[in-house]
Enzyme design. Structure first.
Site, PDB file in Angstrom:
ATOM      1  N   ASP A   1      -6.162  -0.101   0.618  1.00  0.00           N
ATOM      2  CA  ASP A   1      -6.250  -0.321   2.055  1.00  0.00           C
ATOM      3  C   ASP A   1      -7.613  -0.937   2.340  1.00  0.00           C
ATOM      4  O   ASP A   1      -8.327  -1.336   1.422  1.00  0.00           O
ATOM      5  CB  ASP A   1      -6.028   0.979   2.829  1.00  0.00           C
ATOM      6  CG  ASP A   1      -7.058   2.050   2.503  1.00  0.00           C
ATOM      7  OD1 ASP A   1      -8.029   1.760   1.759  1.00  0.00           O
ATOM      8  OD2 ASP A   1      -6.912   3.184   2.985  1.00  0.00           O
TER       9      ASP A   1
ATOM     10  N   LYS B   1       0.823  -1.211   0.000  1.00  0.00           N
ATOM     11  CA  LYS B   1       0.000   0.000   0.000  1.00  0.00           C
ATOM     12  C   LYS B   1       0.857   1.261   0.000  1.00  0.00           C
ATOM     13  O   LYS B   1       0.632   2.190  -0.778  1.00  0.00           O
ATOM     14  CB  LYS B   1      -0.935  -0.012   1.209  1.00  0.00           C
ATOM     15  CG  LYS B   1      -1.947   1.133   1.190  1.00  0.00           C
ATOM     16  CD  LYS B   1      -1.684   2.123   2.291  1.00  0.00           C
ATOM     17  CE  LYS B   1      -2.734   3.220   2.296  1.00  0.00           C
ATOM     18  NZ  LYS B   1      -2.574   4.134   3.450  1.00  0.00           N
TER      19      LYS B   1
END
Length: 293
Positions: free
Chosen positions: A214, A195
């Site tokens: 996320d 991420k």
């Protein structure tokens, strides 16, 4: 760029003032007089103003009815082009964190390690720290004292790894590398997972196809788009599958489209329960040519 800017936007113009460093006697900074063409270009680069949003919104809306529903409320969402070092080290601070705390942490980071630039309205402003400042032997201990917790090790460790490895310029040169290569290099740094790597790729390394995933984006993919992706946890495979899903839907600037949808989801979460679906079912634009660039 090691400067302090104030900006104001009206419907037709973006106005700015650049402030110089404060005097040695501590007097407040005065407006600097840098070259106009140079400062204009800095802003055009930072806000990526050469990317025309109306045509992109039109294309994304044509491909995705859900995007079309939310786009009218968020007509000017624009991805910044940040300095790669600042972007990377800032996003390492976001792990298991929330926005107000992240903001305060980065402010303390700049005050403790960064060069003081000026003071405006009695408030001091500092530059983002240099790599060498954050790679020092005592940096981790100082960061822990500032409340960084386990992230202190990753911030100082990544700074040290860059200094001892590819260097700041090598990190910047990843802008010219393929997305997969840039992602691989970033994920080898301490505290950098899929991420954070995708955030840096999108917001600092010119990888417009990068889709940071996320739990919010995962939920959007599953609940709003019905995409059965990722199993029960956000594994590296899930990151790849969800990113590929949105790249297939939105095309080569999928990361920009995801930013619009992400903003809509944040708005939905902040509204009273009875009105939360407005952001997802509210007014949309039927035409493609209007709205701010």
């Amino acid at each position: 760029g090691g400067r302090v800017w104030t900006l104001r936007q009206d419907p037709d113009r973006l106005w700015y003032t650049v402030y110089g460093e404060e005097e040695e006697d501590g007097r407040p900074a005065e407006a600097a007089k840098p070259d106009g063409a140079e400062t204009d270009q800095i802003l055009r680069d930072y806000f990526q103003l050469d990317v025309g949003l109306p045509a992109l919104y039109c294309a994304w809306g044509a491909a995705d009815p859900l995007f079309r529903k939310v786009a009218g409320d968020f007509p000017g969402v624009r991805v910044l082009r940040q300095d790669p070092v600042e972007c990377l080290l800032s996003f390492i601070c976001t792990s298991n964190n929330h926005i107000s705390r992240i903001t305060a942490m980065i402010e303390r980071l700049c005050q403790a390690f960064g060069r003081r630039l000026c003071r405006l309205d009695a408030r001091p402003f500092h530059a983002f720290p240099s790599l060498s400042a954050l790679a020092g032997a005592d940096a981790e201990a100082r960061l822990r004292a500032l409340g960084f917790g386990y992230r202190a090790k990753f911030v100082s460790g990544s700074a040290r790894a860059i200094v001892e490895g590819l260097g700041a310029e090598g990190l910047r040169r990843l802008r010219a590398a393929p997305y997969a290569e840039a992602r691989r290099v970033l994920c080898a740094l301490p505290g950098v997972g899929a991420k954070v790597a995708d955030c840096v790729c999108l917001m600092a390394l010119d990888k417009a196809e990068a889709v940071p995933v996320d739990t919010h984006v995962w939920r959007i993919a599953r609940q709003r788009y019905g995409a059965a992706l990722g199993g029960r946890s956000l594994t590296p495979r899930a990151h790849q599958e969800i990113g590929d899903f949105f790249r297939g839907l939105w095309g080569p600037r999928a990361g920009w489209a995801q930013a619009v949808v992400f903003c809509a989801d944040l708005r939905k979460g902040q509204e009273p329960a009875g009105s939360r679906d407005r952001a997802w079912g509210g007014r949309g634009r039927d035409s493609c040519g209007d709205g701010p660039p």
